[in-house]
Scaffold this motif. Structure first.
Motif, PDB file in Angstrom:
ATOM      1  N   PHE A 197       1.985   3.336  -8.426  1.00 52.04           N
ATOM      2  CA  PHE A 197       1.662   1.976  -7.976  1.00 52.04           C
ATOM      3  C   PHE A 197       1.990   1.050  -9.125  1.00 52.04           C
ATOM      4  O   PHE A 197       1.296   1.037 -10.149  1.00 52.04           O
ATOM      5  CB  PHE A 197       0.182   1.871  -7.600  1.00 52.04           C
ATOM      6  CG  PHE A 197      -0.231   0.494  -7.145  1.00 52.04           C
ATOM      7  CD1 PHE A 197       0.015   0.075  -5.843  1.00 52.04           C
ATOM      8  CD2 PHE A 197      -0.852  -0.391  -8.022  1.00 52.04           C
ATOM      9  CE1 PHE A 197      -0.356  -1.188  -5.417  1.00 52.04           C
ATOM     10  CE2 PHE A 197      -1.230  -1.667  -7.604  1.00 52.04           C
ATOM     11  CZ  PHE A 197      -0.976  -2.060  -6.296  1.00 52.04           C
ATOM     12  N   GLY A 198       3.072   0.280  -8.971  1.00 54.49           N
ATOM     13  CA  GLY A 198       3.505  -0.574 -10.072  1.00 54.49           C
ATOM     14  C   GLY A 198       3.850   0.275 -11.286  1.00 54.49           C
ATOM     15  O   GLY A 198       4.720   1.135 -11.241  1.00 54.49           O
ATOM     16  N   THR A 199       3.121   0.056 -12.380  1.00 49.70           N
ATOM     17  CA  THR A 199       3.340   0.807 -13.623  1.00 49.70           C
ATOM     18  C   THR A 199       2.404   1.999 -13.771  1.00 49.70           C
ATOM     19  O   THR A 199       2.455   2.702 -14.779  1.00 49.70           O
ATOM     20  CB  THR A 199       3.152  -0.117 -14.840  1.00 49.70           C
ATOM     21  OG1 THR A 199       1.834  -0.686 -14.786  1.00 49.70           O
ATOM     22  CG2 THR A 199       4.192  -1.233 -14.833  1.00 49.70           C
ATOM     23  N   VAL A 200       1.551   2.222 -12.778  1.00 47.50           N
ATOM     24  CA  VAL A 200       0.556   3.302 -12.840  1.00 47.50           C
ATOM     25  C   VAL A 200       1.091   4.533 -12.122  1.00 47.50           C
ATOM     26  O   VAL A 200       1.429   4.466 -10.937  1.00 47.50           O
ATOM     27  CB  VAL A 200      -0.773   2.860 -12.202  1.00 47.50           C
ATOM     28  CG1 VAL A 200      -1.797   3.992 -12.263  1.00 47.50           C
ATOM     29  CG2 VAL A 200      -1.312   1.611 -12.884  1.00 47.50           C
ATOM     30  N   PHE A 227      -6.930   9.510  -6.507  1.00 48.97           N
ATOM     31  CA  PHE A 227      -8.158   9.571  -5.720  1.00 48.97           C
ATOM     32  C   PHE A 227      -9.001   8.338  -6.028  1.00 48.97           C
ATOM     33  O   PHE A 227      -9.014   7.860  -7.174  1.00 48.97           O
ATOM     34  CB  PHE A 227      -8.987  10.805  -6.105  1.00 48.97           C
ATOM     35  CG  PHE A 227      -8.439  12.117  -5.629  1.00 48.97           C
ATOM     36  CD1 PHE A 227      -9.019  12.774  -4.557  1.00 48.97           C
ATOM     37  CD2 PHE A 227      -7.367  12.711  -6.262  1.00 48.97           C
ATOM     38  CE1 PHE A 227      -8.536  13.993  -4.118  1.00 48.97           C
ATOM     39  CE2 PHE A 227      -6.868  13.928  -5.839  1.00 48.97           C
ATOM     40  CZ  PHE A 227      -7.454  14.580  -4.760  1.00 48.97           C
ATOM     41  N   PRO A 228      -9.743   7.844  -5.042  1.00 53.29           N
ATOM     42  CA  PRO A 228     -10.731   6.809  -5.372  1.00 53.29           C
ATOM     43  C   PRO A 228     -11.829   7.420  -6.241  1.00 53.29           C
ATOM     44  O   PRO A 228     -12.186   8.589  -6.074  1.00 53.29           O
ATOM     45  CB  PRO A 228     -11.272   6.386  -4.000  1.00 53.29           C
ATOM     46  CG  PRO A 228     -10.994   7.539  -3.095  1.00 53.29           C
ATOM     47  CD  PRO A 228      -9.740   8.182  -3.601  1.00 53.29           C
ATOM     48  N   LEU A 229     -12.330   6.658  -7.176  1.00 49.99           N
ATOM     49  CA  LEU A 229     -13.339   7.178  -8.094  1.00 49.99           C
ATOM     50  C   LEU A 229     -14.581   7.636  -7.349  1.00 49.99           C
ATOM     51  O   LEU A 229     -15.212   8.637  -7.722  1.00 49.99           O
ATOM     52  CB  LEU A 229     -13.690   6.115  -9.140  1.00 49.99           C
ATOM     53  CG  LEU A 229     -14.624   6.566 -10.256  1.00 49.99           C
ATOM     54  CD1 LEU A 229     -14.011   7.698 -11.068  1.00 49.99           C
ATOM     55  CD2 LEU A 229     -14.954   5.379 -11.175  1.00 49.99           C
ATOM     56  N   TRP A 230     -14.963   6.921  -6.266  1.00 50.79           N
ATOM     57  CA  TRP A 230     -16.175   7.304  -5.539  1.00 50.79           C
ATOM     58  C   TRP A 230     -16.073   8.716  -4.976  1.00 50.79           C
ATOM     59  O   TRP A 230     -17.083   9.411  -4.848  1.00 50.79           O
ATOM     60  CB  TRP A 230     -16.510   6.309  -4.426  1.00 50.79           C
ATOM     61  CG  TRP A 230     -15.459   6.083  -3.382  1.00 50.79           C
ATOM     62  CD1 TRP A 230     -14.622   5.013  -3.291  1.00 50.79           C
ATOM     63  CD2 TRP A 230     -15.118   6.933  -2.285  1.00 50.79           C
ATOM     64  NE1 TRP A 230     -13.782   5.148  -2.217  1.00 50.79           N
ATOM     65  CE2 TRP A 230     -14.067   6.322  -1.571  1.00 50.79           C
ATOM     66  CE3 TRP A 230     -15.601   8.153  -1.824  1.00 50.79           C
ATOM     67  CZ2 TRP A 230     -13.486   6.875  -0.434  1.00 50.79           C
ATOM     68  CZ3 TRP A 230     -15.024   8.725  -0.692  1.00 50.79           C
ATOM     69  CH2 TRP A 230     -13.974   8.088  -0.012  1.00 50.79           C
ATOM     70  N   LEU A 231     -14.866   9.176  -4.649  1.00 53.99           N
ATOM     71  CA  LEU A 231     -14.733  10.528  -4.115  1.00 53.99           C
ATOM     72  C   LEU A 231     -15.019  11.568  -5.203  1.00 53.99           C
ATOM     73  O   LEU A 231     -15.656  12.592  -4.944  1.00 53.99           O
ATOM     74  CB  LEU A 231     -13.331  10.726  -3.538  1.00 53.99           C
ATOM     75  CG  LEU A 231     -13.148  11.911  -2.583  1.00 53.99           C
ATOM     76  CD1 LEU A 231     -11.990  11.648  -1.626  1.00 53.99           C
ATOM     77  CD2 LEU A 231     -12.916  13.215  -3.309  1.00 53.99           C
ATOM     78  N   THR A 232     -14.593  11.284  -6.434  1.00 55.73           N
ATOM     79  CA  THR A 232     -14.875  12.226  -7.528  1.00 55.73           C
ATOM     80  C   THR A 232     -16.356  12.239  -7.895  1.00 55.73           C
ATOM     81  O   THR A 232     -16.837  13.208  -8.499  1.00 55.73           O
ATOM     82  CB  THR A 232     -14.055  11.878  -8.789  1.00 55.73           C
ATOM     83  OG1 THR A 232     -14.548  10.667  -9.370  1.00 55.73           O
ATOM     84  CG2 THR A 232     -12.582  11.718  -8.447  1.00 55.73           C
ATOM     85  N   THR A 255      -7.683   9.584 -11.196  1.00 56.93           N
ATOM     86  CA  THR A 255      -8.249   8.297 -10.798  1.00 56.93           C
ATOM     87  C   THR A 255      -7.672   7.205 -11.695  1.00 56.93           C
ATOM     88  O   THR A 255      -7.186   7.481 -12.791  1.00 56.93           O
ATOM     89  CB  THR A 255      -9.794   8.276 -10.889  1.00 56.93           C
ATOM     90  OG1 THR A 255     -10.189   8.370 -12.266  1.00 56.93           O
ATOM     91  CG2 THR A 255     -10.401   9.435 -10.106  1.00 56.93           C
ATOM     92  N   ALA A 256      -7.742   5.979 -11.216  1.00 52.77           N
ATOM     93  CA  ALA A 256      -7.148   4.879 -11.988  1.00 52.77           C
ATOM     94  C   ALA A 256      -7.781   3.550 -11.590  1.00 52.77           C
ATOM     95  O   ALA A 256      -7.088   2.547 -11.412  1.00 52.77           O
ATOM     96  CB  ALA A 256      -5.642   4.844 -11.755  1.00 52.77           C
ATOM     97  N   LYS A 257      -9.101   3.533 -11.450  1.00 56.77           N
ATOM     98  CA  LYS A 257      -9.760   2.339 -10.913  1.00 56.77           C
ATOM     99  C   LYS A 257      -9.446   1.094 -11.735  1.00 56.77           C
ATOM    100  O   LYS A 257      -9.087   0.045 -11.176  1.00 56.77           O
ATOM    101  CB  LYS A 257     -11.274   2.567 -10.850  1.00 56.77           C
ATOM    102  CG  LYS A 257     -12.029   1.394 -10.238  1.00 56.77           C
ATOM    103  CD  LYS A 257     -13.521   1.690 -10.117  1.00 56.77           C
ATOM    104  CE  LYS A 257     -14.254   0.493  -9.528  1.00 56.77           C
ATOM    105  NZ  LYS A 257     -15.716   0.747  -9.399  1.00 56.77           N
ATOM    106  N   GLN A 258      -9.580   1.174 -13.045  1.00 53.48           N
ATOM    107  CA  GLN A 258      -9.330  -0.006 -13.889  1.00 53.48           C
ATOM    108  C   GLN A 258      -7.840  -0.344 -13.938  1.00 53.48           C
ATOM    109  O   GLN A 258      -7.450  -1.511 -13.890  1.00 53.48           O
ATOM    110  CB  GLN A 258      -9.869   0.243 -15.300  1.00 53.48           C
ATOM    111  CG  GLN A 258     -11.370   0.453 -15.362  1.00 53.48           C
ATOM    112  CD  GLN A 258     -12.149  -0.714 -14.780  1.00 53.48           C
ATOM    113  OE1 GLN A 258     -11.790  -1.878 -14.974  1.00 53.48           O
ATOM    114  NE2 GLN A 258     -13.214  -0.422 -14.054  1.00 53.48           N
ATOM    115  N   ALA A 259      -6.998   0.701 -14.002  1.00 53.35           N
ATOM    116  CA  ALA A 259      -5.556   0.465 -14.106  1.00 53.35           C
ATOM    117  C   ALA A 259      -4.977  -0.157 -12.845  1.00 53.35           C
ATOM    118  O   ALA A 259      -3.981  -0.881 -12.902  1.00 53.35           O
ATOM    119  CB  ALA A 259      -4.841   1.783 -14.413  1.00 53.35           C
TER     120      ALA A 259
END
Length: 288
Positions: free
Chosen positions: A90-93, A99-104, A277-281
């Motif tokens: 996604f873009g540069t990520v 995975f969404p963080l909530w799933l982990t 996961t990459a919530k902040q990124a």
């Protein structure tokens, strides 16, 4: 023209969330989880009605709001998903999977007694049926399963009667603490992001049998790591997707009682959160 919808985090100020159009993408497992991760990170998504059906399935874990979507005002961020690698961008990520963080966090917030010694739940492909029969015969002192399975799947795919017979054959191992659940729930639209029954089993399992599926890698390997179970990987040993996770290549229940077991499981969970996961990124401010 079919009406398009908007998906946003329910408790966010969705009017100010930047809108991303994902209507061109299919709603396979990885696309669905990426969509969930983007919503969690602060995006609103323009979606189709089919995509909405998949996203509604996560509402009990992460509240979302589905509403009508106005035309215009859409941001563009390149999205690329390579299922063969695996690789999601996604873009540069870029991550193997996102995975969404909530799933982990489900494994750390929902505590279950790990009374299942080893589990497998998934679609009954011919290769999986044969691999699983060999696996059970090898480790649970029986020689009758494989010939019966081979005769049952002589005509493939199995019909409902054959599937019922297969369920009974594999169900006989429940007394050994083994749960084998043949099903197509993961192909159902409402289970694309999270299948409640499947995750409930993972969270009760100490070991998870992970044969390859359509590709050399398998979602199940990563999901077992996230759920706090140790994967048993029955596939190509050169698979690069295994690194840097801990796993075993053959069944050995003595590992469950070893002090090192909890360290291996803990390592996998922390590694999964770091790599998958990459919530902040993914947050909009990094792209706008």
């Amino acid at each position: 023209m079919t009406e398009l919808l908007k998906a946003s985090a329910r408790h966010s100020s969705s009017r100010s969330n930047p809108l991303l159009d994902v209507t061109e993408f299919p709603i396979r497992i990885q696309e669905g989880r990426l969509f969930a991760a983007l919503i969690e990170s602060g995006w609103s998504l323009r979606i189709t009605h089919t995509q909405a059906l998949a996203l509604k399935g996560i509402d009990q874990y992460f509240p979302i709001e589905i509403s009508s979507c106005q035309v215009g005002g859409v941001y563009k961020v390149p999205i690329s998903i390579d299922h063969n690698a695996p690789r999601t961008t996604f873009g540069t990520v870029t991550r193997p999977l996102i995975f969404p963080l909530w799933l982990t966090e489900i494994a750390s917030t929902r505590y279950y007694a790990r009374h299942i010694r080893v589990s497998f739940s998934g679609l009954p492909t011919k290769d999986r049926l044969i691999r699983t029969a060999h696996f059970l015969e090898k480790h649970f002192e029986t020689s009758a399963l494989f010939p019966l399975v081979q005769r049952t799947i002589s005509v493939f795919p199995p019909n409902k009667i054959q599937l019922s017979l297969l369920s009974r054959l594999y169900g006989a191992y429940k007394s050994h603490g083994v749960i084998i659940d043949w099903n197509d729930r993961g192909r159902q639209i409402q289970n694309k992001i999270i299948d409640n029954t499947y995750w409930h089993t993972l969270l009760q399992s100490q070991l998870v049998y992970c044969p390859p599926g359509d590709l050399p890698w398998t979602y199940r390997f990563y999901e077992a790591a996230i759920a706090g179970a140790l994967p048993i990987f029955d596939g190509p040993p050169q698979s690069t997707f295994l690194k840097p996770f801990k796993y075993i290549e053959d069944y050995d229940d003595s590992i469950i009682t070893e002090p090192n077991y909890s360290k291996l499981v803990g390592h996998n969970r922390s590694t999964a959160i770091e790599l998958l996961t990459a919530k902040q990124a993914l947050a909009p401010q990094n792209f706008i």
